[in-house]
Design an enzyme around this catalytic site. Structure first.
Site, PDB file in Angstrom:
ATOM      1  N   GLY A  12       0.801  -1.214   0.000  1.00 64.29           N
ATOM      2  CA  GLY A  12       0.000   0.000   0.000  1.00 64.29           C
ATOM      3  C   GLY A  12       0.835   1.265   0.000  1.00 64.29           C
ATOM      4  O   GLY A  12       2.070   1.232   0.001  1.00 64.29           O
ATOM      5  N   ASP A  39      -3.349 -12.246   3.437  1.00 63.41           N
ATOM      6  CA  ASP A  39      -4.688 -11.688   3.618  1.00 63.41           C
ATOM      7  C   ASP A  39      -4.984 -11.711   5.116  1.00 63.41           C
ATOM      8  O   ASP A  39      -5.170 -12.780   5.700  1.00 63.41           O
ATOM      9  CB  ASP A  39      -5.706 -12.528   2.850  1.00 63.41           C
ATOM     10  CG  ASP A  39      -7.137 -12.046   3.040  1.00 63.41           C
ATOM     11  OD1 ASP A  39      -7.345 -11.032   3.735  1.00 63.41           O
ATOM     12  OD2 ASP A  39      -8.048 -12.705   2.499  1.00 63.41           O
ATOM     13  N   ALA A  63      -5.209  -2.545   5.537  1.00 63.17           N
ATOM     14  CA  ALA A  63      -6.556  -2.033   5.814  1.00 63.17           C
ATOM     15  C   ALA A  63      -7.285  -1.839   4.501  1.00 63.17           C
ATOM     16  O   ALA A  63      -6.657  -1.704   3.437  1.00 63.17           O
ATOM     17  CB  ALA A  63      -6.490  -0.703   6.571  1.00 63.17           C
ATOM     18  N   ASP A 105      -7.963   9.300  11.605  1.00 67.85           N
ATOM     19  CA  ASP A 105      -8.745  10.398  12.150  1.00 67.85           C
ATOM     20  C   ASP A 105     -10.245  10.136  12.081  1.00 67.85           C
ATOM     21  O   ASP A 105     -11.030  10.778  12.791  1.00 67.85           O
ATOM     22  CB  ASP A 105      -8.430  11.692  11.397  1.00 67.85           C
ATOM     23  CG  ASP A 105      -8.637  11.561   9.888  1.00 67.85           C
ATOM     24  OD1 ASP A 105      -8.093  10.598   9.310  1.00 67.85           O
ATOM     25  OD2 ASP A 105      -9.327  12.403   9.290  1.00 67.85           O
ATOM     26  N   TYR A 128     -16.257   2.979   7.650  1.00 66.13           N
ATOM     27  CA  TYR A 128     -14.798   2.903   7.690  1.00 66.13           C
ATOM     28  C   TYR A 128     -14.274   3.268   9.077  1.00 66.13           C
ATOM     29  O   TYR A 128     -13.470   2.535   9.665  1.00 66.13           O
ATOM     30  CB  TYR A 128     -14.190   3.830   6.633  1.00 66.13           C
ATOM     31  CG  TYR A 128     -12.699   3.989   6.772  1.00 66.13           C
ATOM     32  CD1 TYR A 128     -11.840   2.911   6.538  1.00 66.13           C
ATOM     33  CD2 TYR A 128     -12.139   5.211   7.146  1.00 66.13           C
ATOM     34  CE1 TYR A 128     -10.471   3.062   6.677  1.00 66.13           C
ATOM     35  CE2 TYR A 128     -10.774   5.354   7.284  1.00 66.13           C
ATOM     36  CZ  TYR A 128      -9.939   4.280   7.050  1.00 66.13           C
ATOM     37  OH  TYR A 128      -8.573   4.425   7.200  1.00 66.13           O
TER      38      TYR A 128
END
Length: 290
Positions: A12, A39, A63, A105, A128
């Protein structure tokens, strides 16, 4: 003596720079586990990976961060962000590894008139945010002594982010519109990865807010991005979140500003003002442009 570090989500945006930061030294063996390799929603795979690598440190950056997609598929969001974090925390416990979990956040509702400290009450508005908060709770419960690093508005050289979006739109249209009623701290992955390395090396526990310094709005950030690229910032006009067309499926916190209080009160250096890494990233993107 060589220490072993397992990094989940290594493919990522942040994962790339975590691998680079942790590899920059002769005494660490870094196992970079991207989604194809590991995974985190697969408990057996996570336990097997930890048992095979036997890391001293696990940095859990894997994530599902597509905020609007999470809103439409809560089961997948919780499978990856909550249950996946349970598996990683359980694996860390099984091999006695220090765990660092990357959070967001979005665990806050954004209604505070002041920046959020690590000890403020959470109240996520989106799937999320709720799934990432669930991940925090799994980590805190199953692996006491872990570090939870909340960050915001993440940008970097790898993967999609707002800096790339702004520059792409600027190449496609004469005028850009960005919201001026969402406030936060842009955070750049190179800087963030270095602080995560520092926290993990010291084995510091607890919640840390880690962002580049200097709060802004998306409107002002877009202007600064164009200016850094040598373009006219006046091409950006401000709009309200309510004026987005089409509206976003997931609600965004109006105030995402994170006070890096745990770092500051511990006497640790804070990350640079976000304008410095923004200028650096724009130059990198220009150098890599075809």
């Amino acid at each position: 003596m060589t220490s072993r570090v397992l990094i989940t989500g290594a493919g990522g945006q942040l994962g790339h720079d975590l691998v680079a930061a942790f590899s920059d030294g002769s005494h660490r063996e870094v196992v970079a586990a991207d989604h194809a390799r590991l995974d985190v929603a697969d408990r057996d795979a996570v336990m097997q990976a930890a048992g095979s690598v036997r890391p001293e440190v696990i940095v859990h950056a894997a994530a599902w961060t597509a905020v609007d997609a999470c809103q439409g598929d809560p089961d997948r969001a919780y499978r990856v962000n909550a249950l996946g974090s349970r598996h990683v925390a359980e694996a860390a416990r099984s091999v006695d590894a220090h765990l660092v979990y990357i959070s967001t956040d979005y665990v806050f509702d954004g209604r505070s008139p002041v920046p959020y400290r690590e000890w403020d009450a959470t109240n996520p508005l989106s799937v999320y945010g709720r799934s990432k908060l669930a991940g925090e709770r799994e980590v805190a419960t199953l692996r006491p002594g872990a570090a939870i690093v909340r960050t915001s508005w993440v940008c970097g050289l790898h993967g999609p982010n707002m800096v790339k979006t702004i520059l792409r739109l600027a190449a496609e249209r004469p005028e850009l519109a960005f919201v001026d009623d969402q406030r936060g701290c842009p955070t750049f992955t190179e800087d963030l990865a270095e602080m995560i390395l520092r926290l993990s090396t010291a084995r510091l526990p607890g919640v840390f807010h880690v962002t580049n310094q200097g709060a802004t709005t998306w409107f002002r950030f877009a202007r600064d991005t164009l200016a850094a690229a040598g373009l006219d910032p006046d091409r950006v006009r401000p709009i309200a979140t309510a004026d987005l067309d089409p509206p976003r499926p997931a609600p965004r916190p109006a105030n995402s500003e994170l006070d890096n209080a745990a770092l500051r009160l511990s006497g640790m250096p804070l990350l640079a003002d976000h304008h410095e890494p923004l200028a650096r990233l724009v130059k990198q993107l220009e150098a890599n442009a075809p």
